[in-house]
Write an enzyme that holds these catalytic residues in place. Structure first.
Site, PDB file in Angstrom:
ATOM      1  N   ASP A 149       0.866  -1.339  -0.183  1.00  0.00           N
ATOM      2  CA  ASP A 149      -0.146  -0.110   0.068  1.00  0.00           C
ATOM      3  C   ASP A 149       0.831   1.249  -0.021  1.00  0.00           C
ATOM      4  OD1 ASP A 149      -2.109   1.602  -0.089  1.00  0.00           O
ATOM      5  OD2 ASP A 149      -3.080   0.594   1.669  1.00  0.00           O
TER       6      ASP A 149
HETATM    7  C1  NOJ Z   1      -3.951   3.793   0.036  1.00  0.00           C
HETATM    8  C2  NOJ Z   1      -5.260   3.007   0.288  1.00  0.00           C
HETATM    9  O1  NOJ Z   1      -4.948   2.442   1.384  1.00  0.00           O
HETATM   10  C3  NOJ Z   1      -5.407   2.097  -0.773  1.00  0.00           C
HETATM   11  O2  NOJ Z   1      -6.756   1.370  -0.733  1.00  0.00           O
HETATM   12  C4  NOJ Z   1      -5.257   2.482  -2.174  1.00  0.00           C
HETATM   13  O3  NOJ Z   1      -5.501   1.886  -3.132  1.00  0.00           O
HETATM   14  C5  NOJ Z   1      -3.859   3.604  -2.294  1.00  0.00           C
HETATM   15  N1  NOJ Z   1      -3.832   4.295  -1.257  1.00  0.00           N
HETATM   16  C6  NOJ Z   1      -3.650   3.798  -3.546  1.00  0.00           C
HETATM   17  O4  NOJ Z   1      -4.202   5.025  -3.895  1.00  0.00           O
END
Ligand code: NOJ
Length: 763
Positions: A287
């Site tokens: 993430d």
């Molecule tokens: C953080 C989020 O937790 C995740 O769900 C997302 O896909 C990513 N950012 C990318 O935007």
């Protein structure tokens, strides 16, 4: 077997054989191609493939990736996310395939969570439809639109089970239940990926957030999880596994700590569980800055945590550039091996190969498709249908709903005239400017048959700073700085002119989603004040509730005659609300998460364990029993709950036998009749309880459901087949077993209102 059947079986075996041979051939071709390519790559180029950057702007987080163009040319970027539109994507891809040494194409990702430009209800709302075909279709449409705009990878499905409504991201998943979430995970992966990842209208799915992100302590985002293996395997891990078994091409790590090792550095999770136990053969992306955050978790400096993540089984680093900037050094110092880097690079390249990017890097770059397909009328019609099917009728005293299309209707509340809030959280590609508000959508649907009058009624919340935090990313709601009483008094004047009042209240879209946890999960006080004043006018009041999570609605349930929960319904919310309120569509949604009476009950979920001191039937408090002094253990609305304009009557539950043989099956059936005046849809739910086990088992677990459609007066016998598989669970040694003995089976209209029967599984 007759001759014809025999021939059909032979033909099926042959086809399967050809398919397998073709599959094996394709895998061999891919292997050769990538081995050849990797033989030409330098270590730095291999590390470059592991680097995922944003398009040079901060979109879903705070990082702005720098020097994107030059890094592409130097082979230092494997993927880009949050870049949209064919011309921009084509330009970036041209840099990669024309100006980098080895011409390796880039993979382009985005958070396409519940639609691309045609926005469907938030995932929690879609889950409330309990309609797997519909959910698959919404994912299919999202893939068609996003791939037409140049993308080939989506950070979805999000399959985190959550049983704590304080957690803002409960809106992004399918709620509290393992079985329902698993079925939805499969439907979404099939919808995104179709049968062929290389087709120009499919996206590679990315299952997230692996793992247990929804069990954050106290419902506070990014917080620690600490969980027994028993609970993980039985309750929290199955939806991720279901998505992987359905063929999801990638997995995203979660931010949270799991029993002392954050997911992004967790070798047991990423390698032992994911690869060795589940056989996952795609790639793992972190993430957003999750590698860097391991420093804050206390695992070491950037070099240390980057090496540890790679070795744990992570392949791609999202925006943190820890891999890009430290892995070379770690290799030189022996902290990672060339084999570690090769493994990661190979898996990223394989994903690109499967997407068909080596064959044609521009296969997702046809501008005419974007013009033709994005917000195609059939997509918009599906969005309207999906929205209406996601709505849950929570209360309907004296059949106040459906309303007649006549007279004057007052639409009042801070959610009534804000188009930008209709798509709901995590709709990063939505066209907010052109999304009709509830008022506009209802006007479009109703024409001049109904005289719709409007007033904002109140602010979203009294505190201006809170409102600002709750209306980020352009999801505006204007503020009225006059004293509350003055604003409400004005709204009451509008209400008084009307025959019926529709109060559009609840949360703004950004009151749920990432970093949007709440401790008070009621309708904000200022809106409740407005609602109570509206009720005092004596006009019939319908509460149209916007929310991204279960709310505490104890007061509302007591005082408001009709409540329709519309979550955030997407682009066509307004029209769909009109469809349901005025009876063109009969609501059929059922809650995918329990609504508590009080926030202090959380985490609250139907499939809890019994404890050694459960309450006696019909009691809400007993001394020395498991309960609270001030509030009963009951939910306000149980899991699976939702009303209809018609009534469904269940006949007696019938089992064809009371003994299930291993390898055999047992039929549970019930006759369901539409005993009311409207055609309608009902979700018939089947739950099972293992009455005696080697470990404790939940009091009920969903094991099947059917959504049926019945005309007024019509009946249908619904049959469920139960096999040994449905009775399996992970025992203390984490073996997946069904233990012989007595089971209870329950069938009903929600998890509370059920009939029960018993059967035995034979040894
Ligand atoms: C953080 C989020 O937790 C995740 O769900 C997302 O896909 C990513 N950012 C990318 O935007």
């Amino acid at each position: 077997m007759d001759t014809q059947t025999r021939w059909l079986v032979v033909a099926a075996i042959l086809l399967l054989g050809i398919h397998t041979v073709n599959g094996q051939q394709r895998a061999r071709d891919m292997d050769h191609f990538i081995t050849d390519l990797m033989a030409q790559m330098t270590i730095d180029e291999k590390i470059g493939q592991l680097n995922l950057v944003t398009a040079g702007e901060a979109t879903t987080g705070a990082v702005v990736s720098t020097d994107v163009e030059s890094k592409i040319k130097e082979g230092k970027i494997g993927g880009i996310f949050s870049m949209t539109s064919v011309p921009r994507i084509r330009a970036a891809q041209e840099l990669a395939v024309n100006q980098s040494r080895l011409k390796i194409p880039i993979i382009f990702g985005l958070d396409v969570i519940h639609g691309y430009k045609t926005i469907f209800p938030i995932p929690l709302g879609l889950a409330a439809s309990w309609d797997m075909d519909l959910i698959q279709e919404t994912a299919r449409i999202a893939a068609i639109e996003a791939s037409a705009d140049g993308l080939n990878w989506t950070f979805s499905p999000m399959v985190d089970i959550s049983r704590d409504a304080r957690w803002g991201r409960i809106s992004e998943g399918s709620g509290e239940d393992t079985y329902l979430s698993s079925r939805i995970a499969e439907a979404m992966v099939h919808g995104y990926q179709g049968d062929d990842l290389a087709a120009d209208n499919t996206l590679m799915a990315c299952v997230k957030h692996f793992a247990l992100y929804g069990a954050a302590e106290a419902g506070r985002d990014y917080n620690t999880t600490d969980m027994s293996l028993h609970r993980m395997y039985n309750e929290y891990l199955p939806p991720y596994k279901a998505a992987i078994d359905a063929g999801a091409g990638s997995v995203m790590t979660s931010f949270n700590d799991i029993n002392g090792v954050p997911a992004t550095a967790n070798k047991w999770l990423m390698t032992e569980v994911l690869r060795q136990q589940w056989g996952f053969d795609g790639f793992v992306v972190t993430d957003y800055t999750a590698v860097n955050e391991l420093i804050e978790h206390g695992l070491g400096d950037l070099q240390e945590v980057s090496a540890r993540s790679l070795k744990a089984g992570v392949e791609m680093d999202m925006v943190g550039e820890g891999f890009l900037t430290t892995l070379r050094k770690s290799l030189d110092e022996g902290k990672v091996s060339e084999a570690d880097i090769d493994r990661a690079c190979r898996l990223v390249l394989e994903a690109k190969y499967k997407l068909g990017l080596f064959e044609d890097p521009f296969r997702y770059c046809d501008e005419s498709r974007a013009k033709q397909l994005i917000q195609h009328p059939t997509h918009m019609a599906k969005a309207r249908e999906a929205a209406a099917k996601s709505f849950v009728l929570l209360k309907n005293e004296q059949q106040l709903l459906p309303l007649k299309k006549q007279g004057t209707v007052a639409l009042i509340g801070p959610l009534a005239n804000t188009g930008s809030n209709m798509p709901g959280t995590w709709s990063v590609s939505a066209d907010l400017e052109n999304t009709p508000s509830l008022l506009e959508g209802m006007r479009a649907a109703l024409g001049d048959r109904v005289n719709l009058v409007y007033h904002q009624g109140s602010n979203l919340v009294a505190d201006a700073a809170y409102q600002e935090r709750a209306t980020m990313f352009g999801r505006t709601i204007p503020r009225d700085e006059r004293p509350e009483a003055e604003v409400i008094a004005e709204a009451l004047e509008v209400a008084k002119q009307a025959d019926v009042v529709i109060a559009a209240l609840g949360e703004s879209s950004e009151m749920s989603g990432e970093a949007s946890s709440r401790t008070d999960i009621g309708i904000p006080a200022v809106q409740q004040q407005l609602l109570s004043e509206l009720l005092k006018t004596g006009k019939p009041v319908v509460l149209v509730l916007f929310t991204g999570r279960p709310l505490t609605l104890t007061w509302e349930n007591e005082h408001v005659p009709a409540i329709l929960n519309v979550w955030f319904g997407g682009t066509e919310t307004g029209k769909a609300v009109a469809d349901v309120l005025f009876g063109d569509v009969n609501p059929s949604g059922k809650l995918p998460a329990t609504f508590p009476q009080h926030v202090g009950q959380l985490p609250l979920y139907y499939s809890h364990k019994n404890t050694g001191r459960p309450l006696a039937d019909g009691q809400w408090f007993q001394k020395f029993r498991s309960n609270y002094l001030d509030v009963s253990n009951d939910p306000l609305y149980p899991f699976g709950y939702g009303l209809s304009y018609t009534t469904f009557t269940y006949g007696k539950l019938v089992l064809n036998t009371d003994t299930l043989e291993r390898k055999g099956s047992l039929q549970v059936s019930v006759e369901v009749s539409n005993s009311g005046n409207y055609a309608g849809e009902e979700v018939v739910q089947l739950y099972i309880r293992d009455l005696v086990g080697s470990v404790t088992r939940p009091v009920k677990e969903l094991k099947g459901f059917r959504k049926i459609q019945l005309a007024a007066g019509q009946s249908q016998r619904v049959v469920f087949d139960i096999t040994e598989e449905d009775l399996k669970f992970y025992n203390a040694d984490l073996e997946h077993v069904a233990e012989a003995g007595e089971f209870a089976v329950f069938v009903g209209t929600n998890s509370r209102d059920v009939q029960e029967a018993r059967f035995f599984l034979k040894d």
